[in-house]
Design an enzyme around this catalytic site. Structure first.
Site, mmCIF file in Angstrom:
data_model
loop_
_atom_site.group_PDB
_atom_site.id
_atom_site.type_symbol
_atom_site.label_atom_id
_atom_site.label_comp_id
_atom_site.label_asym_id
_atom_site.label_seq_id
_atom_site.Cartn_x
_atom_site.Cartn_y
_atom_site.Cartn_z
ATOM 1 N N HIS A 208 100.830 10.646 -79.520
ATOM 2 C CA HIS A 208 100.227 9.759 -80.387
ATOM 3 C C HIS A 208 98.845 9.361 -80.381
ATOM 4 C CE1 HIS A 208 100.663 7.364 -76.551
ATOM 5 N NE2 HIS A 208 99.807 6.468 -77.374
HETATM 6 C C1 UD1 Z 1 99.388 1.551 -78.389
HETATM 7 C C2 UD1 Z 1 98.352 1.364 -77.310
HETATM 8 C C3 UD1 Z 1 98.378 2.635 -76.564
HETATM 9 C C4 UD1 Z 1 99.541 2.868 -76.069
HETATM 10 C C5 UD1 Z 1 100.705 3.170 -77.177
HETATM 11 C C6 UD1 Z 1 102.242 3.647 -76.598
HETATM 12 C C7 UD1 Z 1 96.291 0.115 -77.620
HETATM 13 C C8 UD1 Z 1 94.967 0.189 -78.107
HETATM 14 N N1 UD1 Z 1 96.961 1.410 -77.541
HETATM 15 O O1 UD1 Z 1 98.831 2.665 -79.240
HETATM 16 O O2 UD1 Z 1 97.637 2.597 -75.467
HETATM 17 O O3 UD1 Z 1 99.871 4.289 -75.234
HETATM 18 O O4 UD1 Z 1 100.619 2.057 -77.781
HETATM 19 O O5 UD1 Z 1 103.083 3.378 -77.753
HETATM 20 O O6 UD1 Z 1 96.926 -0.883 -77.542
HETATM 21 N N2 UD1 Z 1 104.053 0.789 -85.291
HETATM 22 C C9 UD1 Z 1 105.271 0.526 -85.722
HETATM 23 N N3 UD1 Z 1 106.185 -0.088 -85.062
HETATM 24 C C10 UD1 Z 1 106.034 -0.685 -83.827
HETATM 25 C C11 UD1 Z 1 104.600 -0.569 -83.192
HETATM 26 C C12 UD1 Z 1 103.631 0.175 -84.052
HETATM 27 O O7 UD1 Z 1 105.332 1.170 -86.951
HETATM 28 O O8 UD1 Z 1 106.825 -1.247 -83.304
HETATM 29 C C13 UD1 Z 1 102.786 1.405 -86.223
HETATM 30 C C14 UD1 Z 1 101.474 0.359 -86.286
HETATM 31 O O9 UD1 Z 1 101.942 -0.536 -87.353
HETATM 32 C C15 UD1 Z 1 100.475 1.315 -86.451
HETATM 33 C C16 UD1 Z 1 100.850 2.381 -85.476
HETATM 34 O O10 UD1 Z 1 102.275 2.550 -85.446
HETATM 35 O O11 UD1 Z 1 100.409 1.937 -87.783
HETATM 36 C C17 UD1 Z 1 100.288 2.420 -84.441
HETATM 37 O O12 UD1 Z 1 100.383 1.290 -83.664
HETATM 38 P P1 UD1 Z 1 99.099 0.649 -82.699
HETATM 39 O O13 UD1 Z 1 99.740 -0.529 -82.069
HETATM 40 O O14 UD1 Z 1 97.938 0.333 -83.591
HETATM 41 O O15 UD1 Z 1 98.777 1.609 -81.606
HETATM 42 P P2 UD1 Z 1 99.354 2.746 -80.844
HETATM 43 O O16 UD1 Z 1 98.989 4.043 -81.493
HETATM 44 O O17 UD1 Z 1 101.069 2.476 -80.521
#
Ligand code: UD1
Length: 365
Positions: A208
């Site tokens: 990811h």
């Molecule tokens: C975050 C953390 C990372 C961790 C990872 C584990 C930061 C900088 N990064 O990255 O350290 O390893 O989580 O999971 O804080 N999304 C959903 N549903 C959710 C959560 C997220 O659909 O419940 C989507 C978001 O809307 C976004 C994408 O997933 O489009 C990424 O989520 P984001 O929180 O930006 O960062 P992660 O890549 O999850």
């Protein structure tokens, strides 16, 4: 005597298994009043709620409902809302864990308000400032009052950065506290049976990191690596929302789904994922925490990053750093591991299930 009011912060998936043992240790101490705040960076059932249930965490006392968005958007919103809560709540201590956006945002607000602030999993450094997590670690460690460290490299990094000794405590690893606490329970869930796979008959994969999954070349290499891997064993891929969204965006979803012997899974619960890790022949990942969990479980792990903030997993554990997603280099290393040429590793010092108790002891002295 009034109780020590500690407000612990969680934001994203890797925080939940770290806060669970801490909250349990705090709740067992009469002298502590423990509360939890969830920023809501991870918000859906599969990325958040299931963890609260399985890890027996109470419903958070405060929920900020931040959701996704750019990191600036997430952090700015967290800071504004967190400040209001601290003004009302006035905790004696704010505790943050790991390296996600909530970690840095909440520590900045708490320290500015003169509240004693503790960082759990301090001192880790990948040396790669293009990772958002590295920036979060540096900011958080530079300002917190108390730094709880999981491995020797953390002690060395903090000393090099000039952090005074009295702030720093080597306590072990709270994520391993959760693992040891729930390993037996995880053996009883039926995920292997449900998927129809036997122990060691599969490789488990997660991916990811923006560096690997936000560009089409990275995604294509991942597909190629999976294709090669399925020539040896089934691959179970627990796909993160960021990665599945990008596979769709770049038009690669059908190609991925078409690979034989690939089982695509939604994000798994804590217990299910623990069972899957414990029985895998090999784990392929770019996660931070999984490097540590596989080292503890003594399962080989190939990590798709060119640096790690957790060097003990390579030096003492079962982790191999893969500098890039080059399918050929990956194939060679994978075959070596599957042929039994892999390190068994040893469990790093103080990864013994008692880190949270040590943290509680220190906060009460
Ligand atoms: C975050 C953390 C990372 C961790 C990872 C584990 C930061 C900088 N990064 O990255 O350290 O390893 O989580 O999971 O804080 N999304 C959903 N549903 C959710 C959560 C997220 O659909 O419940 C989507 C978001 O809307 C976004 C994408 O997933 O489009 C990424 O989520 P984001 O929180 O930006 O960062 P992660 O890549 O999850």
């Amino acid at each position: 005597m009034s109780k020590l009011k500690i407000l612990s912060v969680v934001g994203a998936r890797p925080n939940f298994m770290k806060i669970a043992p801490i909250h349990r240790a705090f709740s067992n101490r009469q002298e502590i009043k423990s509360k939890i705040l969830h920023t809501g960076q991870h918000y859906d059932e599969k990325m958040s709620d299931i963890f609260f249930n399985q890890l027996e965490l109470p419903k958070p006392d405060f929920y900020l409902g931040i959701g996704g968005g750019s990191h600036t958007y997430q952090k700015a919103n967290v800071m504004l809302k967190f400040e209001e809560i601290l003004q009302e709540e006035k905790p004696d201590v704010v505790l943050v864990v790991g390296d996600v956006n909530a970690t840095a945002a909440c520590s900045i607000v708490a320290v500015k308000m003169g509240i004693r602030t503790a960082h759990v999993e301090a001192g880790l450094r990948s040396g790669d400032r293009s990772m958002p997590e590295e920036i979060n670690r540096i900011i958080t460690d530079a300002i917190c009052d108390l730094l709880f460290v999981t491995e020797q490299s953390g002690m060395i990094n903090l000393a090099k950065e000039g952090v005074p000794d009295h702030k720093v405590h080597f306590v072990g690893n709270v994520m391993i506290d959760s693992l040891t606490h729930y390993r037996e329970k995880a053996r009883k869930v039926d995920v292997l049976q449900f998927l129809g796979v036997a122990s060691r008959s599969y490789m488990l994969m997660t991916m990811h990191r923006p560096h690997n999954v936000d560009n089409v070349e990275g995604l294509r290499s991942i597909i190629e690596i999976i294709r090669n891997a399925t020539k040896h064993k089934s691959v179970l891929f627990a796909i993160h929302p960021r990665t599945s969204n990008n596979m769709k965006k770049f038009g690669l979803e059908e190609e991925l789904k078409g690979i034989q012997d690939l089982i695509l899974l939604e994000p798994q619960g804590y217990l299910e994922f623990l069972q899957l890790m414990d029985n895998a022949a090999l784990i392929i990942t770019d996660s931070g925490g999984i490097q540590e969990e596989t080292t503890f479980l003594q399962v080989p792990c190939m990590t798709f990053r060119d640096s790690t903030e957790r060097p003990v997993t390579v030096e003492l554990g079962t982790n191999y750093l893969m500098n890039d997603l080059n399918p050929e280099t990956v194939r060679i290393q994978m075959e070596k591991i599957l042929n039994g040429e892999s390190k068994t590793g040893i469990i790093p010092p103080l990864w013994d299930g008692k880190a949270a108790e040590r943290i509680a002891d220190i906060l009460l002295t």
